[in-house]
Design an enzyme around this catalytic site. Structure first.
Site, PDB file in Angstrom:
ATOM      1  N   SER A 126      19.303 -12.437  -1.068  1.00  0.00           N
ATOM      2  CA  SER A 126      19.450 -13.513  -0.192  1.00  0.00           C
ATOM      3  C   SER A 126      20.782 -14.498   0.246  1.00  0.00           C
ATOM      4  O   SER A 126      21.109 -15.145  -0.839  1.00  0.00           O
ATOM      5  CB  SER A 126      18.192 -14.468  -0.027  1.00  0.00           C
ATOM      6  N   HIS A 177      27.271 -15.391  -1.155  1.00  0.00           N
ATOM      7  CA  HIS A 177      27.300 -16.561  -0.751  1.00  0.00           C
ATOM      8  C   HIS A 177      28.595 -16.993   0.237  1.00  0.00           C
ATOM      9  O   HIS A 177      28.481 -17.374   1.128  1.00  0.00           O
ATOM     10  CB  HIS A 177      27.146 -17.803  -1.599  1.00  0.00           C
TER      11      HIS A 177
END
Length: 217
Positions: A126, A177
């Protein structure tokens, strides 16, 4: 006692995309925990991102499945809270359609940067939430009047803290990120609404009610 269920139902109704993502993330977190306690093999089995599997085995679906995986219960809780607060707020501002585009395109942007810049044998999970953070950061510059000074400061501090964690702690995907954050920043620049979606929706409801109201002389 009735207040809490009503708040949950209200959140589900007004933020359907955020609610759906949190529910799917929670389900996948439970599966990863029960099936292999978040081992690397388990993460790979359920769709974690590995650059080699994408470039050599052409497993492109991993660019998307990675968005719903977390490396631990703590990781899920941290991302879940960020999604609940920042994602929920962003969905109210953008509306479900634009919010979905921001979330999923940011997630794909995050995945692509991992494939391009990540270590060949790295395992990544994620990064899409950073796209929402990027969008919210852009919003504080584009529409500062929508926030009070304290809210702007809190949003910017939250993003700085998350970026600091990204660079300071081991086993965190910097490319994932940063890729999500940059994609969200750029994408949101072109998506920012003139007025928030929830305000526009409310105005339409009031307009509709006034049109339907019986005429009184």
């Amino acid at each position: 006692h009735m207040k809490r269920p009503n708040q949950i139902l209200s959140f589900l109704k007004t933020r359907p995309i955020t609610s759906s993502i949190v529910i799917v993330d929670f389900g996948m977190t439970l599966i990863l925990w029960i099936d292999g306690n978040f081992s690397l093999n388990t993460l790979i089995k359920y769709g974690a991102l590995n650059p080699l599997l994408v470039t050599q085995n052409h497993e492109y679906l991993r660019l998307i499945t990675v968005m719903f995986l977390h490396g631990s219960l703590i990781h899920f809780l941290m991302n879940g809270l960020a999604l609940f607060y920042i994602g929920g707020q962003m969905e109210l501002i953008l509306g479900p359609k634009k919010y979905s585009i921001l979330y999923f395109i940011s997630g794909i942007g995050s995945s692509i940067l991992v494939v391009l810049l990540g270590t060949a044998n790295s395992i990544t999970v994620s990064g899409a939430i950073f796209g929402i953070m990027g969008g919210m950061l852009m919003l504080t510059f584009q529409k500062p009047r929508w926030f009070n000074e304290r809210a702007i400061r809190s949003i910017r501090q939250l993003i700085v803290i998350n970026l600091a964690f990204t660079f300071l702690f081991p086993n965190i995907s910097v490319a994932g990120h940063v890729g999500g954050l940059i994609t969200g920043l750029i994408l949101f620049y072109f998506m920012v609404p003139k007025i928030p979606y929830f305000v526009e929706k409310r105005q339409k409801e009031i307009q509709k009610q006034s049109m339907e109201a019986p005429y009184q002389a």
